[in-house]
Design a protein around this motif. Structure first.
Motif, PDB file in Angstrom:
ATOM      1  N   HIS A  24      -8.555  -3.515   2.003  1.00  0.00           N
ATOM      2  CA  HIS A  24      -8.774  -3.611   0.555  1.00  0.00           C
ATOM      3  C   HIS A  24      -8.135  -4.877  -0.014  1.00  0.00           C
ATOM      4  O   HIS A  24      -8.714  -5.538  -0.885  1.00  0.00           O
ATOM      5  CB  HIS A  24      -8.208  -2.370  -0.143  1.00  0.00           C
ATOM      6  CG  HIS A  24      -8.880  -1.103   0.250  1.00  0.00           C
ATOM      7  ND1 HIS A  24     -10.154  -0.774  -0.151  1.00  0.00           N
ATOM      8  CD2 HIS A  24      -8.462  -0.080   1.035  1.00  0.00           C
ATOM      9  CE1 HIS A  24     -10.495   0.407   0.359  1.00  0.00           C
ATOM     10  NE2 HIS A  24      -9.474   0.846   1.083  1.00  0.00           N
ATOM     11  N   ARG A  67     -13.642  -3.347   9.157  1.00  0.00           N
ATOM     12  CA  ARG A  67     -13.055  -2.075   9.570  1.00  0.00           C
ATOM     13  C   ARG A  67     -13.289  -1.773  11.054  1.00  0.00           C
ATOM     14  O   ARG A  67     -13.226  -0.623  11.481  1.00  0.00           O
ATOM     15  CB  ARG A  67     -13.525  -0.901   8.676  1.00  0.00           C
ATOM     16  CG  ARG A  67     -13.391  -1.208   7.191  1.00  0.00           C
ATOM     17  CD  ARG A  67     -13.465   0.014   6.305  1.00  0.00           C
ATOM     18  NE  ARG A  67     -12.128   0.402   5.838  1.00  0.00           N
ATOM     19  CZ  ARG A  67     -11.880   1.269   4.866  1.00  0.00           C
ATOM     20  NH1 ARG A  67     -12.879   1.874   4.250  1.00  0.00           N
ATOM     21  NH2 ARG A  67     -10.662   1.570   4.510  1.00  0.00           N
ATOM     22  N   GLU A  95      -2.687   4.740  -2.739  1.00  0.00           N
ATOM     23  CA  GLU A  95      -3.335   3.635  -2.028  1.00  0.00           C
ATOM     24  C   GLU A  95      -4.094   2.741  -3.004  1.00  0.00           C
ATOM     25  O   GLU A  95      -4.978   3.196  -3.739  1.00  0.00           O
ATOM     26  CB  GLU A  95      -4.289   4.167  -0.956  1.00  0.00           C
ATOM     27  CG  GLU A  95      -4.910   3.047  -0.127  1.00  0.00           C
ATOM     28  CD  GLU A  95      -5.729   3.547   1.052  1.00  0.00           C
ATOM     29  OE1 GLU A  95      -6.066   4.750   1.076  1.00  0.00           O
ATOM     30  OE2 GLU A  95      -6.022   2.724   1.945  1.00  0.00           O
ATOM     31  N   HIS A 111      -1.725   0.659   5.680  1.00  0.00           N
ATOM     32  CA  HIS A 111      -2.921   0.740   6.521  1.00  0.00           C
ATOM     33  C   HIS A 111      -3.248  -0.648   7.047  1.00  0.00           C
ATOM     34  O   HIS A 111      -3.297  -1.609   6.273  1.00  0.00           O
ATOM     35  CB  HIS A 111      -4.131   1.241   5.717  1.00  0.00           C
ATOM     36  CG  HIS A 111      -4.287   2.717   5.717  1.00  0.00           C
ATOM     37  ND1 HIS A 111      -5.150   3.367   4.862  1.00  0.00           N
ATOM     38  CD2 HIS A 111      -3.721   3.685   6.480  1.00  0.00           C
ATOM     39  CE1 HIS A 111      -5.095   4.674   5.094  1.00  0.00           C
ATOM     40  NE2 HIS A 111      -4.224   4.889   6.070  1.00  0.00           N
ATOM     41  N   GLU A 129      -6.550   1.826  10.739  1.00  0.00           N
ATOM     42  CA  GLU A 129      -7.683   2.535  10.138  1.00  0.00           C
ATOM     43  C   GLU A 129      -8.972   1.811  10.512  1.00  0.00           C
ATOM     44  O   GLU A 129      -9.081   0.598  10.321  1.00  0.00           O
ATOM     45  CB  GLU A 129      -7.522   2.581   8.617  1.00  0.00           C
ATOM     46  CG  GLU A 129      -8.522   3.493   7.945  1.00  0.00           C
ATOM     47  CD  GLU A 129      -8.203   3.714   6.469  1.00  0.00           C
ATOM     48  OE1 GLU A 129      -8.320   4.854   6.016  1.00  0.00           O
ATOM     49  OE2 GLU A 129      -7.837   2.746   5.774  1.00  0.00           O
ATOM     50  N   HIS A 149       0.933   2.555  -1.411  1.00  0.00           N
ATOM     51  CA  HIS A 149       0.304   2.487  -0.094  1.00  0.00           C
ATOM     52  C   HIS A 149      -0.641   1.286  -0.135  1.00  0.00           C
ATOM     53  O   HIS A 149      -1.552   1.262  -0.950  1.00  0.00           O
ATOM     54  CB  HIS A 149      -0.417   3.834   0.133  1.00  0.00           C
ATOM     55  CG  HIS A 149      -1.420   3.873   1.235  1.00  0.00           C
ATOM     56  ND1 HIS A 149      -2.235   4.979   1.424  1.00  0.00           N
ATOM     57  CD2 HIS A 149      -1.760   2.992   2.205  1.00  0.00           C
ATOM     58  CE1 HIS A 149      -3.022   4.771   2.465  1.00  0.00           C
ATOM     59  NE2 HIS A 149      -2.760   3.577   2.955  1.00  0.00           N
ATOM     60  N   ASP A 165      -3.268  -1.474   1.930  1.00  0.00           N
ATOM     61  CA  ASP A 165      -4.249  -1.483   3.021  1.00  0.00           C
ATOM     62  C   ASP A 165      -4.842  -2.885   3.106  1.00  0.00           C
ATOM     63  O   ASP A 165      -5.418  -3.384   2.131  1.00  0.00           O
ATOM     64  CB  ASP A 165      -5.322  -0.432   2.697  1.00  0.00           C
ATOM     65  CG  ASP A 165      -6.440  -0.365   3.729  1.00  0.00           C
ATOM     66  OD1 ASP A 165      -6.822  -1.412   4.276  1.00  0.00           O
ATOM     67  OD2 ASP A 165      -6.950   0.751   3.961  1.00  0.00           O
TER      68      ASP A 165
HETATM   69 MN    MN Z   1      -6.921   2.774   3.803  1.00  0.00          MN
END
Ligand code: MN
Length: 290
Positions: free
Chosen positions: A183, A212, A147, A206, A241, A178, A180
């Motif tokens: 990020h 979030r 990630e 993600h 997430e 991975h 996200d």
């Molecule tokens: Mn994540």
């Protein structure tokens, strides 16, 4: 259609047999096919009870974790490097015994704010461990996806391009990337190009908002995200997430800096997120037809 999942911390703050069963049940009731379990301590996970819960609900499992200073495979402390390799090897075995195919997250180094760049020796330690764990994972039917996370959580890979280069250095067919959106929203200059750049190595995604919390209430460009995923024909897991002080794992929540209450009603949050992701996927597929 993609396989949609959610992260276990949406549903439960602990992952002993009871906590895991609760997460599996609530995840399935919200309509998800896949549950991602945070496997911070794979040695403590009750595989037998876990398998029974997954079978009961017909749920596919994936696992994620972030290494700690004591298990940092990308440092120069030989004891920590060895401990990290043992932990990752056990995590592969647990996810394999649960019938899962993906071990993801910050599995390449300590997930924390670092106060110096990674050293050449530390990086090399991590690469060598990951090659061995990837070999083991291949024989267990498990794929590794690293990630890419923001600068406050790793000093190894903060952008998709860095991640692609790092995966290239590792040079193992069983190690992919991975990405996200939470990020990426911090580190990338856009949300479309990184997915296209990473198409060949992307194994896991993600979906997270900038704070979030509820999808669509922050600054992440989900239109670009889902257009990009459609453009590259991504068909791997897409996992929601989200974190709030309403559901807390003492270790993981503190590491991630979860200090705010972004939601109280996880059933509503989870259903909303699944509808949001499905809606975006359906919309871009419709556009692509005309
Ligand atoms: Mn994540």
């Amino acid at each position: 259609m993609s396989q949609f999942g959610s992260h276990g911390l949406v549903w439960s703050g602990r992952f002993d047999a009871d906590g895991f069963r609760t997460a599996v049940r609530m995840n399935a009731e919200a309509g998800y096919d896949l549950l991602e379990v945070p496997l911070m301590d794979p040695f403590a996970f009750d595989v037998t009870a876990g398998r029974a819960a997954l079978d009961e609900h017909g749920t596919t499992i994936a696992a994620s974790l972030g290494l700690s200073a004591a298990t940092d495979i990308s440092g120069e402390d030989a004891d920590a490097v060895a401990a990290g390799e043992r932990l990752l090897t056990r995590a592969v075995d647990v996810i394999s015994e649960l019938g899962g195919e993906h071990l993801v997250g910050v599995i390449y180094g300590a997930m924390r704010k670092h106060d110096a760049p990674a050293t050449a020796r530390g990086r090399q330690n991590g690469i060598e461990v990951l090659r061995r764990v990837a070999d083991h994972a291949s024989s267990a039917g498990v794929s590794l996806a690293l990630e890419v996370v923001n600068r406050y959580e790793t000093n190894i890979i903060n952008t998709a391009r860095q991640g692609i280069a790092y995966v290239g250095e590792i040079g193992h067919a069983n190690v992919g990337l991975h990405l996200d959106t939470y990020h990426m929203n911090i580190e990338e200059s856009g949300l479309f190009e990184p997915f296209l750049d990473a198409a060949d190595v992307l194994r896991y995604v993600h979906i997270g908002e900038s704070h979030r919390g509820y999808l669509g209430t922050g600054t992440v460009d989900f239109d670009a995200t889902f257009r990009a995923l459609a453009r590259i024909g991504y068909d791997g897991p897409i996992v929601f997430e989200s974190f709030s002080t309403a559901v807390v794992d003492a270790h993981l929540s503190n590491t991630l800096g979860v200090w705010r209450n972004l939601w109280d009603d996880n059933e509503d949050l989870g259903r909303h997120a699944l509808a949001f992701m499905r809606g975006h996927e359906r919309a871009v597929e419709t556009i692509a037809l005309h």
